[in-house]
Design a protein around this motif. Structure first.
Motif, mmCIF file in Angstrom:
data_model
loop_
_atom_site.group_PDB
_atom_site.id
_atom_site.type_symbol
_atom_site.label_atom_id
_atom_site.label_comp_id
_atom_site.label_asym_id
_atom_site.label_seq_id
_atom_site.Cartn_x
_atom_site.Cartn_y
_atom_site.Cartn_z
ATOM 1 N N HIS A 1 -21.371 3.089 -7.869
ATOM 2 C CA HIS A 1 -22.022 3.387 -7.015
ATOM 3 C C HIS A 1 -23.242 2.845 -6.559
ATOM 4 O O HIS A 1 -24.123 4.521 -7.559
ATOM 5 C CB HIS A 1 -21.660 5.479 -7.166
ATOM 6 C CG HIS A 1 -22.463 5.941 -5.796
ATOM 7 N ND1 HIS A 1 -22.698 7.183 -6.576
ATOM 8 C CD2 HIS A 1 -22.191 6.018 -5.259
ATOM 9 C CE1 HIS A 1 -22.983 8.575 -5.729
ATOM 10 N NE2 HIS A 1 -22.724 7.338 -4.730
ATOM 11 N N PRO B 1 -26.203 3.719 -3.944
ATOM 12 C CA PRO B 1 -26.964 4.115 -3.056
ATOM 13 C C PRO B 1 -28.235 3.671 -2.378
ATOM 14 O O PRO B 1 -29.004 3.916 -3.675
ATOM 15 C CB PRO B 1 -26.319 5.670 -2.767
ATOM 16 C CG PRO B 1 -26.664 6.345 -4.163
ATOM 17 C CD PRO B 1 -25.765 5.121 -4.985
ATOM 18 N N VAL C 1 -31.352 8.542 -2.895
ATOM 19 C CA VAL C 1 -30.437 9.935 -2.512
ATOM 20 C C VAL C 1 -31.291 11.186 -2.554
ATOM 21 O O VAL C 1 -32.280 10.769 -3.634
ATOM 22 C CB VAL C 1 -29.458 9.517 -4.747
ATOM 23 C CG1 VAL C 1 -29.262 11.253 -4.634
ATOM 24 C CG2 VAL C 1 -28.647 8.228 -3.843
ATOM 25 N N SER D 1 -27.746 9.682 0.755
ATOM 26 C CA SER D 1 -26.713 10.382 0.201
ATOM 27 C C SER D 1 -27.662 11.597 -0.421
ATOM 28 O O SER D 1 -28.483 11.732 -0.625
ATOM 29 C CB SER D 1 -26.750 9.021 -0.960
ATOM 30 O OG SER D 1 -25.529 8.090 -0.461
#
Length: 280
Positions: free
Chosen positions: A65, A67, A70, A118
């Motif tokens: 994961h 991104p 964030v 995110s």
């Protein structure tokens, strides 16, 4: 409206936490003095909340994961991780979040046009967030909004995306209907290599360091774009050098104006970035 009253870029090398102890080693005295200077500046500006831009080191965010950007929207944050306590002598800390400003930055219901975020409601902060805060605000009594940038796992965001991040943070703060005084604290590296013979053996690329310091000193966003757009050049300077772009975000947040204080401090580990912009 809220006001962005200060922006800063510092190193976050966790080895500093163990090494910078009294009596202060001669080669770390300049690093300690610069952190102290920034601590005094944060205190003098009566900061209400700190937006902290750092790069998680494959702890909270990793290849399963990853991104690009964030925003933390948690009510509180725990730091750091067990291996960092064990290896570097760091301390566990508890930090208060600031949900209202986090909402403003990330977009309350719709993503901002400038950049895609995110969000995370559960986030355990690593040394890239904890170390700078412990030095510039050792009381850890000011709420934070952490922003992770993926500056280590290709594909990484372009330098122009980091500039968009800095500009967006500033615009979000200035559009916020509040009398809050906000600081932006970013952290990263100059030329820095982790793994192999160039690890923490001084700067692996003094030429890059000189150029990168000048971009901050002169307010030269175009110079930063020209070099930092070349990922192979950044990798040549060291595998962790891309985290320098967190400082570029701070430069952009302050409108691209020259830093009020710009110093790249030599030490046994690597060149340490210290860039500071204050309200005029």
């Amino acid at each position: 409206m809220a006001e962005l009253v200060l922006a800063a870029a510092t190193p976050h090398n966790p080895l500093l936490w163990r090494a910078m102890r009294d009596p202060m080693p001669d080669d770390l005295a300049g690093v300690a003095a610069n952190f102290d200077r920034f601590r005094r500046s944060f205190a003098a500006h009566d900061i209400d909340v700190v937006v902290v831009i750092g790069t998680d080191h494959l702890r909270q965010f990793s290849y399963d994961h990853s991104p690009a950007f964030v925003v933390g929207k948690a009510e509180s944050y725990h730091g750091t991780w067990e291996n960092e306590v064990r290896t570097f002598g760091m301390e566990y800390v508890e930090l208060t979040g600031h949900r209202e400003l986090a909402d403003e930055v990330s977009g309350r219901t719709v993503q901002p046009e400038a950049i895609d975020f995110s969000v995370s409601l559960e986030w355990r902060l690593d040394h890239s967030f904890v170390i700078p805060l412990q030095y510039v605000r050792p009381e850890l009594d000011v709420p934070v909004v952490p922003i992770h940038t993926n500056a280590s796992m290709p594909p990484v965001p372009s330098v122009r995306r980091f500039i968009a991040l800095g500009e967006h943070v500033r615009s979000a703060v200035e559009a916020w209907d509040s009398d809050t005084r906000v600081a932006l604290l970013t952290s990263g590296h100059m030329a820095n290599d982790v793994g192999g013979p160039r690890t923490f053996a001084g700067s692996p690329d003094p030429e890059f360091d000189r150029a990168a310091a000048a971009w901050m000193r002169d307010g030269d966003l175009d110079g930063a774009i020209a070099v930092c757009s070349d990922f192979e050049r950044m990798l040549e300077a060291g595998c962790m050098t891309y985290q320098y772009l967190n400082a570029v975000a701070a430069l952009a947040a302050m409108g691209g104006r020259p830093a009020d204080f710009a110093d790249v401090t030599e030490s046994r580990f690597a060149s340490s970035p210290f860039f500071l912009w204050e309200t005029r």
